[in-house]
Design a protein around this motif. Structure first.
Motif, mmCIF file in Angstrom:
data_model
loop_
_atom_site.group_PDB
_atom_site.id
_atom_site.type_symbol
_atom_site.label_atom_id
_atom_site.label_comp_id
_atom_site.label_asym_id
_atom_site.label_seq_id
_atom_site.Cartn_x
_atom_site.Cartn_y
_atom_site.Cartn_z
ATOM 1 N N LEU A 48 1.586 1.354 50.401
ATOM 2 C CA LEU A 48 1.014 0.438 49.417
ATOM 3 C C LEU A 48 1.761 -0.890 49.420
ATOM 4 C CD1 LEU A 48 -0.881 -0.135 46.996
ATOM 5 C CD2 LEU A 48 0.877 0.874 45.523
ATOM 6 N N GLY A 49 3.080 -0.829 49.349
ATOM 7 C CA GLY A 49 3.868 -2.054 49.312
ATOM 8 C C GLY A 49 3.700 -2.895 50.555
ATOM 9 N N MET A 50 3.705 -2.263 51.732
ATOM 10 C CA MET A 50 3.569 -3.012 52.981
ATOM 11 C C MET A 50 2.180 -3.627 53.107
ATOM 12 S SD MET A 50 6.522 -2.936 54.238
ATOM 13 C CE MET A 50 6.133 -3.713 55.802
ATOM 14 N N CYS A 51 1.158 -2.915 52.656
ATOM 15 C CA CYS A 51 -0.200 -3.475 52.708
ATOM 16 C C CYS A 51 -0.322 -4.708 51.815
ATOM 17 C CB CYS A 51 -1.218 -2.419 52.288
ATOM 18 S SG CYS A 51 -1.493 -1.114 53.511
ATOM 19 N N VAL A 52 0.292 -4.651 50.637
ATOM 20 C CA VAL A 52 0.263 -5.810 49.742
ATOM 21 C C VAL A 52 0.989 -6.985 50.381
ATOM 22 C CG1 VAL A 52 1.060 -6.722 47.537
ATOM 23 C CG2 VAL A 52 0.031 -4.446 47.644
ATOM 24 N N LEU A 53 2.157 -6.735 50.968
ATOM 25 C CA LEU A 53 2.911 -7.813 51.603
ATOM 26 C C LEU A 53 2.163 -8.390 52.799
ATOM 27 C CD1 LEU A 53 6.551 -6.382 51.498
ATOM 28 C CD2 LEU A 53 5.523 -8.099 50.001
ATOM 29 N N HIS A 54 1.400 -7.547 53.481
ATOM 30 C CA HIS A 54 0.631 -8.031 54.632
ATOM 31 C C HIS A 54 -0.536 -8.910 54.186
ATOM 32 C CE1 HIS A 54 -1.345 -8.092 58.516
ATOM 33 N NE2 HIS A 54 -2.458 -7.648 57.951
ATOM 34 N N GLN A 55 -1.221 -8.524 53.122
ATOM 35 C CA GLN A 55 -2.417 -9.260 52.692
ATOM 36 C C GLN A 55 -2.091 -10.444 51.791
ATOM 37 O OE1 GLN A 55 -6.247 -7.333 52.009
ATOM 38 N NE2 GLN A 55 -5.161 -5.375 51.840
ATOM 39 N N ALA A 56 -0.990 -10.368 51.058
ATOM 40 C CA ALA A 56 -0.664 -11.441 50.116
ATOM 41 C C ALA A 56 0.814 -11.804 50.230
ATOM 42 C CB ALA A 56 -1.004 -11.012 48.693
ATOM 43 N N PRO A 57 1.255 -12.285 51.393
ATOM 44 C CA PRO A 57 2.690 -12.511 51.613
ATOM 45 C C PRO A 57 3.289 -13.623 50.767
ATOM 46 C CG PRO A 57 1.408 -13.407 53.427
ATOM 47 C CD PRO A 57 0.448 -12.642 52.572
ATOM 48 N N GLN A 58 2.464 -14.522 50.243
ATOM 49 C CA GLN A 58 2.973 -15.646 49.464
ATOM 50 C C GLN A 58 2.528 -15.615 48.005
ATOM 51 O OE1 GLN A 58 5.195 -17.608 50.870
ATOM 52 N NE2 GLN A 58 4.920 -16.545 52.823
ATOM 53 N N HIS A 59 1.847 -14.561 47.600
ATOM 54 C CA HIS A 59 1.314 -14.501 46.236
ATOM 55 C C HIS A 59 2.461 -14.345 45.238
ATOM 56 C CE1 HIS A 59 -1.243 -13.329 42.849
ATOM 57 N NE2 HIS A 59 -2.269 -13.759 43.556
ATOM 58 N N ARG A 60 2.489 -15.201 44.227
ATOM 59 C CA ARG A 60 3.620 -15.232 43.300
ATOM 60 C C ARG A 60 3.705 -14.019 42.386
ATOM 61 N NH1 ARG A 60 3.903 -21.526 41.208
ATOM 62 N NH2 ARG A 60 4.314 -22.466 43.262
ATOM 63 N N ARG A 61 2.631 -13.276 42.255
ATOM 64 C CA ARG A 61 2.645 -12.079 41.410
ATOM 65 C C ARG A 61 2.658 -10.805 42.242
ATOM 66 N NH1 ARG A 61 4.198 -12.358 36.429
ATOM 67 N NH2 ARG A 61 2.906 -10.542 35.928
ATOM 68 N N LEU A 62 1.826 -10.733 43.252
ATOM 69 C CA LEU A 62 1.718 -9.508 44.038
ATOM 70 C C LEU A 62 2.950 -9.254 44.902
ATOM 71 C CD1 LEU A 62 -2.025 -9.764 45.112
ATOM 72 C CD2 LEU A 62 -1.036 -8.045 43.597
ATOM 73 N N ARG A 63 3.457 -10.291 45.553
ATOM 74 C CA ARG A 63 4.589 -10.088 46.453
ATOM 75 C C ARG A 63 5.827 -9.565 45.718
ATOM 76 N NH1 ARG A 63 9.113 -12.278 48.707
ATOM 77 N NH2 ARG A 63 9.349 -11.934 50.970
ATOM 78 N N PRO A 64 6.273 -10.176 44.604
ATOM 79 C CA PRO A 64 7.452 -9.637 43.905
ATOM 80 C C PRO A 64 7.247 -8.214 43.402
ATOM 81 C CG PRO A 64 6.972 -11.867 43.168
ATOM 82 C CD PRO A 64 5.810 -11.436 43.995
ATOM 83 N N ALA A 65 6.031 -7.920 42.932
ATOM 84 C CA ALA A 65 5.758 -6.574 42.437
ATOM 85 C C ALA A 65 5.860 -5.555 43.560
ATOM 86 C CB ALA A 65 4.372 -6.526 41.790
#
Length: 276
Positions: free
Chosen positions: A182-199
């Protein structure tokens, strides 16, 4: 919607609830044979639990008065109902200590959700991300949250001698792998997103710490007595990080449902991946 004060209040409830979980873990690990409320640790746990109960009453009333979001009231009253059930189990049915421990973790997760939903960032307009995963990311996030809850139940059963440790350890590997995915997929799709990436990063880090502490607690219990200081400290830390894993999963689950949408129009998908 003016929710800054309510957000701070809910954050305080969540923080105090985490302390209740920690003191409960210390009591369970170090005072397995001691009657309820007969030691300083148990007294501290009871007083802190009482404080959380009182604060939850206030939280429920404050949430019910948020006119912009009438469903906030349902969250508040649900939290209060959960506190009442948890207290009743803890006082009236000491034999159901494992259920009491699980409900404490669930309540903490609910307070985290309330804190997220009352934040100023949540009330703003979201910058959406096109979800390219199949199955969709919200589904994967929901599955991860469900697995974490099952793992918490297994952990409580192990601590209260209702289940052997092997099943808990085996399932922990599954949960860790799914959380990693889950975490790697989020980082792959939203690497610069200010909310998704830190979460996502927070979840990956805390899951790694949890796995390390889990194996550490298992090894120490093989080498030492259950009430040895080192075992108590590592076990309490393991329970604490379990709560933090749940809170991190709740946070990421909510953020994914808010920001990641499948099949966005091209103009929406091309917008900068920066959240409010």
């Amino acid at each position: 919607m003016q929710t800054s004060g309510l957000h701070r209040y809910s954050m305080a409830v969540a923080a105090l609830t985490l302390l209740v979980v920690i003191t409960g873990a210390v009591v369970t690990s170090s005072q397995r044979e001691t009657p309820v409320s007969s030691t300083p640790e148990q007294q501290i746990h009871l007083w802190m639990a009482a404080a959380v109960s009182l604060l939850t009453i206030g939280l429920a009333f404050r949430l019910s008065r948020v006119a912009d979001h009438p469903w906030f009231g349902k969250l508040g009253w649900s939290a209060l109902g959960l506190v009442i059930v948890q207290a009743a189990i803890g006082i009236l049915a000491p034999s159901a200590a494992a259920v009491h421990a699980v409900l404490a973790q669930v309540f903490f997760g609910l307070t985290v959700a309330i804190a997220v939903l009352t934040s100023t960032e949540w009330s703003g307009k979201p910058e959406l991300i096109d979800d390219q995963m199949r199955p969709p990311m919200p589904m994967l996030a929901d599955i991860t949250l469900a697995l974490v809850l099952v793992q918490i139940m297994l952990g409580a059963a192990v601590r209260h001698k209702l289940l052997g440790a092997i099943s808990h350890i085996g399932f922990a590997i599954i949960v860790a792998l799914v959380a990693l995915l889950l975490g790697m997929c989020v980082l792959h799709q939203a690497p610069q997103h200010r909310r998704l990436r830190p979460a996502a990063v927070h979840l990956l880090v805390i899951v790694g710490v949890q796995v390390f502490l889990g194996f550490g607690a298992f090894i120490l219990e093989l080498m030492m007595a259950e009430t040895a200081l080192a075992v108590v400290i590592v076990t309490a830390a393991h329970v604490t990080t379990a709560a933090l894993v749940l809170g991190s999963t709740v946070l990421l689950d909510l953020e994914i449902h808010r920001y990641m949408k499948a099949g966005l129009p091209q103009r929406e998908a091309a917008r900068p991946t920066v959240a409010n």
